[in-house]
Design an enzyme around this catalytic site. Structure first.
Site, PDB file in Angstrom:
ATOM      1  N   SER A   1       0.854  -1.188   0.000  1.00 21.27           N
ATOM      2  CA  SER A   1       0.000   0.000   0.000  1.00 21.27           C
ATOM      3  C   SER A   1       0.883   1.229   0.000  1.00 21.27           C
ATOM      4  O   SER A   1       2.048   1.173   0.442  1.00 21.27           O
ATOM      5  CB  SER A   1      -0.889   0.002   1.248  1.00 21.27           C
TER       6      SER A   1
ATOM      7  N   TYR B   1      -2.896  -0.460  10.009  1.00 25.97           N
ATOM      8  CA  TYR B   1      -2.820  -0.918   8.619  1.00 25.97           C
ATOM      9  C   TYR B   1      -1.507  -0.475   7.985  1.00 25.97           C
ATOM     10  O   TYR B   1      -0.814  -1.257   7.328  1.00 25.97           O
ATOM     11  CB  TYR B   1      -4.015  -0.376   7.825  1.00 25.97           C
TER      12      TYR B   1
END
Length: 248
Positions: A153, A166
């Site tokens: 990500s 995350y």
């Protein structure tokens, strides 16, 4: 690789495991791998979703897929060892793994992240793919050219406010990928990351519920690097963190 033109049979003879294969990017990757000739093993926690993808692949008149129902939050090391043994018995080798399954709970200030949410995110996004990869290595070594892909990500390269758990998990994934790539350099196993970017998925909608999804790429739109890294065209590509949607 973003303009990679896959030949019709570029994945023929390959067996590829896709985690989080029930929807979103995992579903599309499974369909794409099957479309180009691979036998796909669908792993996910929701059997009904996996069965829908199974039926979609069968409708393509391609190689019959397999299903592994498994919730990564509760899976044990023995589950992964047993899975690897079954894959070896049924297919003889494993040519690729796409670690696509991931957990995102909510955007939150670090001070307000619940301990359980933090631990669950680390379990699904970091611990599970590590233990699974460790168990699968003997089966991956049986392939002539094996590819491991981790899903990263943008917040796994630069931390961003409110993405705490995350973001941290994706930094760990980038490090895990680099470690594997370095350890297996000059072997038949290569390892890379793909950052999908802003894509029309349920996870994205959870983070940005008011976003206009019409402005987002679909999973199908970003499949070129996923196909390239699983094909033999990428045998010399390892240790790379690739943006599926590079900035111009």
């Amino acid at each position: 690789m973003h303009n990679f033109r896959a030949s019709d049979r570029c994945l023929e003879g390959k067996t590829i495991l896709v985690t989080g294969a029930g929807d979103g990017i995992g579903r599309q990757a499974a369909l794409s791998y099957a479309q180009y000739g691979a036998t796909v093993i669908l792993l996910g926690k929701t059997v009904q979703k996996l069965e829908y993808v199974y039926d979609e692949i069968v409708a393509l008149n391609k190689m019959q897929p397999a299903i592994i129902p498994l919730d990564l939050r509760g899976a044990t090391k023995q589950n992964y060892i047993d899975m690897a043994s079954t894959i070896e018995q049924q297919f003889g080798k494993l040519d690729g793994v796409l670690h696509n399954a991931g957990l995102f709970v909510a955007l939150s200030p670090l001070a307000h992240i619940a301990e359980k949410d933090w631990l669950d995110i680390m379990q699904v996004n970091v611990n599970a793919p590590f233990i699974m990869t460790q168990a699968l290595l003997p089966v991956l070594k049986k392939a002539e050219n094996a590819s491991i892909i981790f899903t990263s990500s943008g917040v796994g390269r630069k931390g961003r406010a409110f993405w705490g758990a995350y973001s941290t998990s994706k930094f760990a994934v980038e490090g895990l990928m680099q470690t594997i790539a370095d350890e297996f350099e000059n072997t038949s196993i290569r390892c890379n990351c793909i950052n999908p970017g802003a894509t029309r998925t349920m996870m994205r909608a959870k983070a940005y519920p008011s976003e206009n999804v019409e402005n987002l790429k679909t999973p199908e739109d970003i499949m070129s690097p996923y196909l390239y890294l699983m094909s033999d065209e990428s045998v010399n590509t390892t240790g790379q963190s690739i943006d599926a949607q590079p900035k111009n």
